[in-house]
Write an enzyme that holds these catalytic residues in place. Structure first.
Site, PDB file in Angstrom:
ATOM      1  N   GLY A 183       0.763  -1.248   0.000  1.00  0.00           N
ATOM      2  CA  GLY A 183       0.000   0.000   0.000  1.00  0.00           C
ATOM      3  C   GLY A 183       0.787   1.286   0.000  1.00  0.00           C
ATOM      4  O   GLY A 183       0.193   2.363  -0.039  1.00  0.00           O
ATOM      5  N   ARG A 223      -3.290 -10.089   1.341  1.00  0.00           N
ATOM      6  CA  ARG A 223      -2.570  -8.834   1.130  1.00  0.00           C
ATOM      7  C   ARG A 223      -3.542  -7.672   0.916  1.00  0.00           C
ATOM      8  O   ARG A 223      -3.263  -6.536   1.314  1.00  0.00           O
ATOM      9  CB  ARG A 223      -1.621  -8.972  -0.062  1.00  0.00           C
ATOM     10  CG  ARG A 223      -0.382  -9.807   0.244  1.00  0.00           C
ATOM     11  CD  ARG A 223       0.380 -10.170  -1.020  1.00  0.00           C
ATOM     12  NE  ARG A 223       0.836  -8.999  -1.750  1.00  0.00           N
ATOM     13  CZ  ARG A 223       1.987  -8.375  -1.513  1.00  0.00           C
ATOM     14  NH1 ARG A 223       2.793  -8.815  -0.552  1.00  0.00           N
ATOM     15  NH2 ARG A 223       2.353  -7.339  -2.228  1.00  0.00           N
ATOM     16  N   CYS A 263      11.425  -4.123  -7.672  1.00  0.00           N
ATOM     17  CA  CYS A 263      12.469  -3.822  -6.682  1.00  0.00           C
ATOM     18  C   CYS A 263      13.568  -4.879  -6.784  1.00  0.00           C
ATOM     19  O   CYS A 263      14.007  -5.454  -5.796  1.00  0.00           O
ATOM     20  CB  CYS A 263      11.897  -3.737  -5.268  1.00  0.00           C
ATOM     21  SG  CYS A 263      10.838  -5.109  -4.795  1.00  0.00           S
TER      22      CYS A 263
END
Length: 395
Positions: A196, A220, A321
């Site tokens: 989030g 999630r 990432c």
């Protein structure tokens, strides 16, 4: 009775009774169950040494040290909370790296629109090419400690309205939201939203007409809802302004196509820093080998779904990432080809160098990427890795 006692004494003296057992009845030692297993973090490091050593060359040793060191956080300020929290953070020596452009670019390169208060970079000459001006939302604020300062942020506390004042995240994770360039009234899709942080950053722009937030994992998504309730007033979480779903993101093009002005596709990846530091929920666990090998395929499917969801003229921001070229540039290249081949959608790669040029003194960026931009970890500014590539769907 005496014979029984003698037998017990004899058994105590004999340490290994296998010599009294016929060979056909002996059992092998269960050495496989007792031998120390290689933890997932060690497997990840071996994989990265073999892969990134060749991919990144001389950059890898310094990146490796940074990845194995404590990461540096940024504090995404919550505009819905009390303003005094911002002053409190600044009093600790933090600075908002987004608005503090005086140290990021030359004064002649920066201008402020007095009406909208937007910070922008004028058209400038970078590497001999003329680039378009970059508009940044004046409302997003992310505070960081100076380079080389590894001071930790304290956990945020609720203000008088029960809202947390800031969200701790990798400051480089804000860059994809800035690069997405959300404008007033835009319809925005965050395709892989949990946990989030980027969703919160999107809401901080205060420009979104309608935000659709999705994550395929129900657990999630529940966590995402809790995060939003901790930072955003209830009136901004209504169905008219925000929709949260738990659909399979790879099928989004079939659910709602040609709809969104902006699409953020922040895909699941090997999450390099987590893989090197945490054994819990590590994708390099042997039980998750198949899942890890399928990542590039899943990432490609998600990006293609995001491309289909964007309207003609809309823009898509792909981010990860990880440092992996297979999960970054290769996925984007395949998506550009397949979008044209299978769906007749032509895409244009948007140059993000104005963004990297603006924040080059806050983050370290990988040099000479042929597609997209990437923040690489560095001990003096231990953010990232964050890869991002922006695509524009042509009409």
């Amino acid at each position: 009775m005496a014979l029984l006692l003698d037998s017990r004494l004899l058994l105590r003296k004999v340490k290994d009774l296998r010599c009294f057992t016929p060979r056909r009845h002996r059992v092998k030692e269960k050495w496989a169950a007792t031998r120390a297993k290689q933890p997932p973090t060690s497997l990840a490091l071996q994989h990265f040494d073999a892969t990134y050593g060749g991919q990144l060359g001389q950059l890898w040793p310094s990146i490796r040290v940074a990845l194995l060191s404590e990461k540096k956080y940024g504090a995404l300020f919550n505009n819905f909370s009390h303003e005094s929290i911002l002053a409190h953070l600044e009093a600790q020596g933090c600075r908002d790296f987004i608005s503090d452009t005086g140290t990021e670019a030359q004064p002649s390169e920066v201008e402020v629109d007095e009406e909208s208060n937007c910070v922008s970079i004028k058209k400038s000459d970078i590497d001999g090419q003329l680039l378009s001006p970059l508009q940044l939302s004046p409302h997003i604020k992310c505070l960081v400690f100076p380079r080389g300062d590894i001071t930790r942020f304290k956990p945020a506390r609720p203000d008088m309205y029960g809202l947390l004042g800031y969200y701790l995240m990798d400051a480089a994770s804000v860059l994809p939201v800035l690069a997405l360039d959300v404008q007033e009234g835009h319809n925005v899709l965050d395709l892989c939203a949990a946990p989030g942080g980027k969703t919160l950053a999107l809401l901080q722009t205060q420009s979104i007409g309608f935000l659709c937030v999705n994550d395929s994992s129900v657990s999630r998504t529940l966590r995402l809802r809790r995060v939003l309730r901790s930072y955003v007033p209830k009136q901004f979480l209504t169905d008219e302004k925000l929709h949260i779903s738990s659909l399979d993101g790879t099928k989004w093009g079939e659910v709602e196509s040609n709809t969104f002005d902006r699409v953020l596709v922040d895909v699941p990846c090997t999450t390099d820093r987590h893989s090197l530091t945490e054994d819990d929920n590590n994708i390099f666990s042997k039980s998750r080998t198949g899942e890890r090998r399928r990542l590039p395929e899943l990432q490609l499917e998600l990006l293609l779904a995001g491309i289909e969801a964007a309207c003609p003229g809309g823009e898509i921001l792909y981010s990860t990432c990880t440092l992996s070229q297979i999960q970054n540039q290769s996925v984007v290249e395949q998506a550009i080809f397949l979008a044209q081949e299978n769906h007749g959608i032509r895409l244009q790669v948007v140059d993000l160098r104005p963004l990297t040029h603006m924040f080059r003194k806050t983050f370290h960026f990988a040099p000479d990427l042929h597609l997209g931009e990437m923040v690489i970890p560095h001990l003096a500014a231990n953010f990232g890795p964050i890869y991002m590539c922006k695509l524009r769907r042509l009409s």
